[in-house]
Design an enzyme around this catalytic site. Structure first.
Site, short mmCIF file in Angstrom:
data_model
loop_
_atom_site.label_atom_id
_atom_site.label_comp_id
_atom_site.label_asym_id
_atom_site.label_seq_id
_atom_site.Cartn_x
_atom_site.Cartn_y
_atom_site.Cartn_z
N ARG A 32 58.70 11.67 -49.70
CA ARG A 32 57.68 11.78 -48.68
C ARG A 32 57.94 13.07 -47.64
NH1 ARG A 32 57.22 5.80 -45.93
NH2 ARG A 32 56.51 4.34 -47.65
N ASP A 57 54.91 1.04 -31.19
CA ASP A 57 55.55 1.38 -32.55
C ASP A 57 56.38 2.90 -32.15
OD1 ASP A 57 54.55 0.49 -35.41
OD2 ASP A 57 55.30 2.44 -35.46
C1 LIG Z 1 54.75 -2.62 -42.08
S1 LIG Z 1 54.44 -2.09 -40.48
C2 LIG Z 1 53.96 -3.73 -39.78
C3 LIG Z 1 52.42 -3.81 -38.82
C4 LIG Z 1 52.23 -5.16 -38.52
N1 LIG Z 1 53.13 -5.66 -37.46
C5 LIG Z 1 51.85 -6.07 -39.45
O1 LIG Z 1 52.64 -7.03 -39.58
O2 LIG Z 1 50.92 -5.73 -40.26
C6 LIG Z 1 55.99 -1.85 -39.53
C7 LIG Z 1 55.87 -1.01 -38.30
O3 LIG Z 1 57.23 -0.98 -37.66
C8 LIG Z 1 57.29 0.15 -37.20
N2 LIG Z 1 58.84 0.20 -36.90
C9 LIG Z 1 59.92 0.43 -37.66
N3 LIG Z 1 61.09 0.65 -36.99
C10 LIG Z 1 60.62 0.51 -35.73
C11 LIG Z 1 61.58 0.80 -34.40
N4 LIG Z 1 62.80 1.00 -34.12
N5 LIG Z 1 60.76 0.57 -33.16
C12 LIG Z 1 59.63 0.37 -33.29
N6 LIG Z 1 58.65 0.12 -34.41
C13 LIG Z 1 59.24 0.28 -35.54
C14 LIG Z 1 56.96 1.21 -38.14
O4 LIG Z 1 56.54 2.39 -37.68
C15 LIG Z 1 55.67 0.37 -38.65
O5 LIG Z 1 54.49 0.97 -38.23
#
Ligand SMILES: C[S@@+](CC[C@H](N)C(=O)[O-])C[C@H]1O[C@@H](n2cnc3c(N)ncnc32)[C@H](O)[C@@H]1O
Length: 278
Positions: free
Chosen positions: A46, A156
Site C-alpha cells: 500500500r 475518523d
Molecule cells: C472498516 S472501517 C469501519 C467503518 C464503519 N464503522 C463500518 O462499520 O462500516 C474502520 C475505520 O476505523 C478507522 N480507525 C482505525 N483506527 C482508528 C483510530 N485510532 N481512531 C479513529 N479511527 C480509526 C479507520 O480509519 C477506518 O475508517
C-alpha cells in the site's frame, strides 16, 4: 537474516527490513492502536507507490523521516494508506433493525423534553454509517424531525475517508430502499447519488484518534464503533471500551459489529448481538 539493501527495484513493492518493519508497526500501534504486526505485505504494497512518487530511495529512509520529523504530510499518508476504510450502507442490517426497533424509540422517549440526541459514529470511514443512522432517525421521527436536534458526531483518523464522507457522493447499493433514494439522496448525471442537504447537515465530521482521551462536550446516548476495534489488540480494545463507557450517559448504548465481542469484564450489559447498554 535481516536484508541490508532495500534499494528500489523500480517495479513492484519496495522491500522493508525486519527492523524498519518493526519500527513502523510500533509507531502505528502506539499512536493509533492499529496492530499491523502480521501485515508486512499490506504495508509494503500500500505504501510503495506513494513512496516511489515522493522520491524515497528506501523504506528505511521513509521510516527515519516519519519517526524523526513526525510531519503531518507523512502521517496523513500513512493513515490514508494503512487504515482499512471498507464500509457500506445498510451494513449489518439486523443490527440496524435492532437500533430502529428498540434503541431509537427508547432514546426518543428519554429526550422527549429537550429533543436532543447525542450519537457518535466512532470510526465512520467514508460516512455511510452516520448518514445511514440519520436516515433511520428521520424515518422514525417523520415530520417531527425538524423539532429535534439529531446531529451525529462522526469521527475518523483517515483524512481521505473524511473527505469522501464530507462530499457524500456514493454509488448506491440495491439494499437502499427506493423511497430512501428519493427522500435522502439527489441523483447525479453519472449515476452516483449525493446525500440530500438535510441529511448531510445532520452529520458533523471531525478528525479524532480513538487513542486520545474523549473530551467531547456532552455524554453520548449511543456510540457506534463497528468494525474498528477488530484492528486493535485486546488491552487497547479494553481501554477504549472503558473510555466509551465513561463518555456514555447512564442507560446509553454501545454498538460494535457482530464479528466482535467485548471482554468478560467489560462494564456493559449485553442486550443483543453486538449491542450493549451502560
Ligand atoms: C472498516 S472501517 C469501519 C467503518 C464503519 N464503522 C463500518 O462499520 O462500516 C474502520 C475505520 O476505523 C478507522 N480507525 C482505525 N483506527 C482508528 C483510530 N485510532 N481512531 C479513529 N479511527 C480509526 C479507520 O480509519 C477506518 O475508517
Amino acid at each position: 537474516m535481516e536484508t541490508k539493501s532495500m534499494e528500489l527495484s523500480g517495479f513492484g513493492p519496495m522491500t522493508i527490513s525486519e527492523a524498519d518493519f518493526r519500527r513502523m508497526v510500533n509507531f502505528i500501534q502506539s499512536s493509533y492502536g492499529i496492530d499491523l504486526s502480521q501485515k508486512k505485505q499490506l504495508i509494503t504494497s500500500r505504501l510503495s507507490p506513494a513512496l516511489k512518487k515522493l522520491g524515497y530511495k528506501s523504506f528505511g529512509d521513509f521510516v527515519n523521516h516519519l519517526l524523526e520529523k513526525k510531519e503531518n504530510d507523512e502521517i496523513t499518508l500513512v493513515l490514508n494508506k494503512l487504515t482499512t476504510n471498507y464500509t457500506f450502507f445498510m451494513r449489518e442490517k439486523e443490527h440496524l433493525d435492532y437500533f430502529c426497533g428498540h434503541i431509537i424509540p427508547e432514546i426518543v422517549r428519554r429526550h422527549e423534553r429537550d429533543k436532543t440526541l447525542a450519537i457518535w459514529s466512532a470510526g465512520c470511514s467514508s460516512g455511510e454509517e452516520p448518514y445511514n443512522i440519520t436516515m433511520f432517525l428521520y424515518d422514525y421521527l417523520g415530520a417531527k424531525a425538524k423539532q429535534w436536534d439529531t446531529r451525529i458526531l462522526a469521527t475518523d483518523i483517515s483524512a481521505q475517508a473524511l473527505t469522501k464522507a464530507r462530499q457524500g457522493v456514493y454509488n448506491l447499493p440495491d439494499t437502499i430502499p427506493a423511497d430512501w433514494k428519493r427522500k435522502y439522496f439527489v441523483p447525479n448525471r453519472d449515476g452516483t447519488h449525493t446525500v440530500a442537504p438535510d441529511v448531510k447537515n445532520n452529520v458533523i465530521f471531525q478528525t479524532f484518534n480513538l487513542m486520545d482521551p474523549i473530551k467531547f462536550r456532552r455524554k453520548f446516548d449511543v456510540i457506534f464503533c463497528r468494525n474498528v476495534m477488530i484492528y486493535f489488540d485486546q488491552p487497547t480494545k479494553d481501554a477504549l471500551v472503558r473510555r466509551f463507557y465513561d463518555a456514555t450517559v447512564p442507560g446509553g448504548y454501545l454498538l460494535i459489529s457482530a464479528s466482535e465481542n467485548l471482554s468478560q469484564n467489560a462494564p456493559y450489559r449485553r442486550l443483543a448481538t453486538a449491542t450493549f447498554q451502560k
